[in-house]
Write a protein that holds these residues in place. Structure first.
Motif, PDB file in Angstrom:
ATOM      1  N   HIS A   1       0.844  -1.193   0.000  1.00  0.00           N
ATOM      2  CA  HIS A   1       0.000   0.000   0.000  1.00  0.00           C
ATOM      3  C   HIS A   1       0.878   1.241   0.000  1.00  0.00           C
ATOM      4  O   HIS A   1       2.089   1.176   0.213  1.00  0.00           O
ATOM      5  CB  HIS A   1      -0.904   0.022   1.237  1.00  0.00           C
ATOM      6  CG  HIS A   1      -0.147   0.125   2.524  1.00  0.00           C
ATOM      7  ND1 HIS A   1       0.425  -0.973   3.128  1.00  0.00           N
ATOM      8  CD2 HIS A   1       0.166   1.191   3.307  1.00  0.00           C
ATOM      9  CE1 HIS A   1       1.045  -0.590   4.232  1.00  0.00           C
ATOM     10  NE2 HIS A   1       0.915   0.722   4.368  1.00  0.00           N
ATOM     11  N   GLN A   2       0.237   2.371  -0.236  1.00  0.00           N
ATOM     12  CA  GLN A   2       0.877   3.675  -0.115  1.00  0.00           C
ATOM     13  C   GLN A   2       0.276   4.399   1.083  1.00  0.00           C
ATOM     14  O   GLN A   2      -0.952   4.464   1.220  1.00  0.00           O
ATOM     15  CB  GLN A   2       0.650   4.505  -1.383  1.00  0.00           C
ATOM     16  CG  GLN A   2       1.266   3.902  -2.647  1.00  0.00           C
ATOM     17  CD  GLN A   2       0.777   4.625  -3.901  1.00  0.00           C
ATOM     18  OE1 GLN A   2      -0.387   4.541  -4.259  1.00  0.00           O
ATOM     19  NE2 GLN A   2       1.679   5.342  -4.555  1.00  0.00           N
ATOM     20  N   ASP A   3       1.116   4.953   1.933  1.00  0.00           N
ATOM     21  CA  ASP A   3       0.582   5.689   3.080  1.00  0.00           C
ATOM     22  C   ASP A   3      -0.286   6.864   2.636  1.00  0.00           C
ATOM     23  O   ASP A   3      -1.223   7.263   3.335  1.00  0.00           O
ATOM     24  CB  ASP A   3       1.713   6.183   3.972  1.00  0.00           C
ATOM     25  CG  ASP A   3       2.327   5.064   4.803  1.00  0.00           C
ATOM     26  OD1 ASP A   3       1.759   3.944   4.805  1.00  0.00           O
ATOM     27  OD2 ASP A   3       3.367   5.301   5.440  1.00  0.00           O
ATOM     28  N   ALA A   4       0.004   7.418   1.466  1.00  0.00           N
ATOM     29  CA  ALA A   4      -0.768   8.557   0.974  1.00  0.00           C
ATOM     30  C   ALA A   4      -2.205   8.185   0.621  1.00  0.00           C
ATOM     31  O   ALA A   4      -3.035   9.064   0.416  1.00  0.00           O
ATOM     32  CB  ALA A   4      -0.083   9.183  -0.243  1.00  0.00           C
TER      33      ALA A   4
ATOM     34  N   ILE B   1       9.326  -0.461  -2.928  1.00  0.00           N
ATOM     35  CA  ILE B   1       9.699  -0.411  -4.341  1.00  0.00           C
ATOM     36  C   ILE B   1      10.402   0.922  -4.558  1.00  0.00           C
ATOM     37  O   ILE B   1       9.753   1.983  -4.493  1.00  0.00           O
ATOM     38  CB  ILE B   1       8.479  -0.524  -5.272  1.00  0.00           C
ATOM     39  CG1 ILE B   1       7.784  -1.866  -5.082  1.00  0.00           C
ATOM     40  CG2 ILE B   1       8.913  -0.344  -6.725  1.00  0.00           C
ATOM     41  CD1 ILE B   1       6.548  -2.039  -5.962  1.00  0.00           C
ATOM     42  N   PRO B   2      11.721   0.924  -4.771  1.00  0.00           N
ATOM     43  CA  PRO B   2      12.428   2.188  -4.951  1.00  0.00           C
ATOM     44  C   PRO B   2      11.831   3.024  -6.083  1.00  0.00           C
ATOM     45  O   PRO B   2      11.560   2.522  -7.175  1.00  0.00           O
ATOM     46  CB  PRO B   2      13.858   1.741  -5.287  1.00  0.00           C
ATOM     47  CG  PRO B   2      13.980   0.382  -4.673  1.00  0.00           C
ATOM     48  CD  PRO B   2      12.626  -0.239  -4.833  1.00  0.00           C
ATOM     49  N   GLY B   3      11.596   4.294  -5.783  1.00  0.00           N
ATOM     50  CA  GLY B   3      11.076   5.216  -6.789  1.00  0.00           C
ATOM     51  C   GLY B   3       9.569   5.203  -6.951  1.00  0.00           C
ATOM     52  O   GLY B   3       9.016   6.008  -7.713  1.00  0.00           O
ATOM     53  N   SER B   4       8.880   4.319  -6.247  1.00  0.00           N
ATOM     54  CA  SER B   4       7.427   4.218  -6.434  1.00  0.00           C
ATOM     55  C   SER B   4       6.684   5.433  -5.902  1.00  0.00           C
ATOM     56  O   SER B   4       5.507   5.637  -6.243  1.00  0.00           O
ATOM     57  CB  SER B   4       6.891   2.951  -5.760  1.00  0.00           C
ATOM     58  OG  SER B   4       7.192   2.942  -4.373  1.00  0.00           O
ATOM     59  N   HIS B   5       7.348   6.263  -5.112  1.00  0.00           N
ATOM     60  CA  HIS B   5       6.692   7.462  -4.578  1.00  0.00           C
ATOM     61  C   HIS B   5       6.465   8.524  -5.649  1.00  0.00           C
ATOM     62  O   HIS B   5       5.749   9.500  -5.418  1.00  0.00           O
ATOM     63  CB  HIS B   5       7.536   8.056  -3.451  1.00  0.00           C
ATOM     64  CG  HIS B   5       8.893   8.530  -3.887  1.00  0.00           C
ATOM     65  ND1 HIS B   5       9.829   7.692  -4.441  1.00  0.00           N
ATOM     66  CD2 HIS B   5       9.471   9.760  -3.862  1.00  0.00           C
ATOM     67  CE1 HIS B   5      10.930   8.384  -4.734  1.00  0.00           C
ATOM     68  NE2 HIS B   5      10.731   9.636  -4.389  1.00  0.00           N
ATOM     69  N   THR B   6       7.061   8.328  -6.819  1.00  0.00           N
ATOM     70  CA  THR B   6       6.923   9.327  -7.887  1.00  0.00           C
ATOM     71  C   THR B   6       5.774   9.007  -8.833  1.00  0.00           C
ATOM     72  O   THR B   6       5.515   9.773  -9.761  1.00  0.00           O
ATOM     73  CB  THR B   6       8.224   9.407  -8.703  1.00  0.00           C
ATOM     74  OG1 THR B   6       8.463   8.143  -9.357  1.00  0.00           O
ATOM     75  CG2 THR B   6       9.403   9.744  -7.806  1.00  0.00           C
TER      76      THR B   6
ATOM     77  N   GLY C   1       2.449   8.735  -8.251  1.00  0.00           N
ATOM     78  CA  GLY C   1       1.090   9.151  -7.908  1.00  0.00           C
ATOM     79  C   GLY C   1       0.415   8.156  -6.980  1.00  0.00           C
ATOM     80  O   GLY C   1       0.987   7.131  -6.600  1.00  0.00           O
ATOM     81  N   VAL C   2      -0.832   8.455  -6.634  1.00  0.00           N
ATOM     82  CA  VAL C   2      -1.620   7.630  -5.718  1.00  0.00           C
ATOM     83  C   VAL C   2      -2.790   7.032  -6.473  1.00  0.00           C
ATOM     84  O   VAL C   2      -3.566   7.755  -7.107  1.00  0.00           O
ATOM     85  CB  VAL C   2      -2.130   8.453  -4.517  1.00  0.00           C
ATOM     86  CG1 VAL C   2      -3.012   7.625  -3.616  1.00  0.00           C
ATOM     87  CG2 VAL C   2      -0.945   8.995  -3.725  1.00  0.00           C
TER      88      VAL C   2
END
Length: 235
Positions: free
Chosen positions: A156-159, A190-195, A197-198
């Motif tokens: 999951h993404q915290d965002a 996953i490196p870079g997955s924060h770029t 979007g959600v």
């Protein structure tokens, strides 16, 4: 270490995560563990508030979104439990201290030990080194990993849960109070997955509606081979 080296800052910006070993001393970690033990020993949770915490979407909506106990916990210290630890009357089936999934979400505001940790000079310095200018603590929690209990925490993404506009205004600090290993469940990213979007957002329903939350979008299928483990000593 409080301030980041340029290479560390660059790695954080590229990967979206960074492991800082030794940020907290063994004595500081032990003090947090002792204090949470005291809080657990003193807890008195009414039967109607004995809420099981789940990480699966359908169960999230039922067990969390429909209860005011969870939705109104942002400024309180409340207890959330593993599945299967209560009987049909809400009585514990296992020792209470082995039943808890997490305690949240305002330890930083209402407990002196965790307030000192959260607002410590080195945390402030770390936040400044990451570019935060006027940070506000939105929540804090103590997460347990109980033996023989609990389910998988799905990717999951915290965002999805702490959404901001523009994106990227929320920073999570995860403190390992015990050694985090491949065997006992360290974090994976996953490196870079924060770029990217959600893709899924939890939204609050109008007051009085049930369930209290819903989700917009869905979690994408993620290639397991892209995840990188982050084992490390307690810090």
């Amino acid at each position: 270490m409080a301030y980041l080296r340029p290479s560390q800052l660059q790695k954080f910006q590229e990967d979206g995560f960074l492991v800082l070993e030794g940020f907290w001393s063994a004595d500081e970690c032990a003090a947090m563990q002792r204090r949470i033990g005291e809080i657990v020993a003193e807890m008195d949770v009414p039967l109607h508030c004995r809420t099981e915490f789940s990480t699966q979407e359908e169960e999230q909506l039922r067990a969390q979104g429909s209860t005011d106990y969870f939705l109104s916990s942002g400024d309180k210290i409340r207890f959330f439990f593993e599945k299967g630890v209560f009987d049909e009357k809400g009585n514990f089936l296992v020792p209470p201290e082995k039943s808890i999934n997490k305690i949240g979400h305002a330890l930083h505001a209402h407990d002196s030990v965790f307030r000192c940790v959260t607002h410590s000079p080195k945390v402030q310095a770390l936040a400044r080194s990451l570019g935060l200018q006027m940070p506000v603590v939105v929540q804090s929690m103590y997460i347990f990993k109980q033996p023989h209990l609990g389910g998988e925490v799905s990717p999951h993404q915290d965002a999805s849960f702490l959404y901001t506009e523009p994106l990227g205004r929320v920073l999570g600090v995860w403190i390992a109070l015990e050694d985090a290993t491949l065997e006992n469940g360290c974090l994976w990213f996953i490196p870079g997955s924060h770029t990217g979007g959600v893709s899924r957002r939890m939204v609050r329903a109008p007051a009085g509606s049930a369930p209290g939350t819903s989700f917009l979008g869905t979690e994408p299928a993620r290639d397991n081979s892209l995840f990188v483990p982050t084992p490390g000593p307690s810090s």
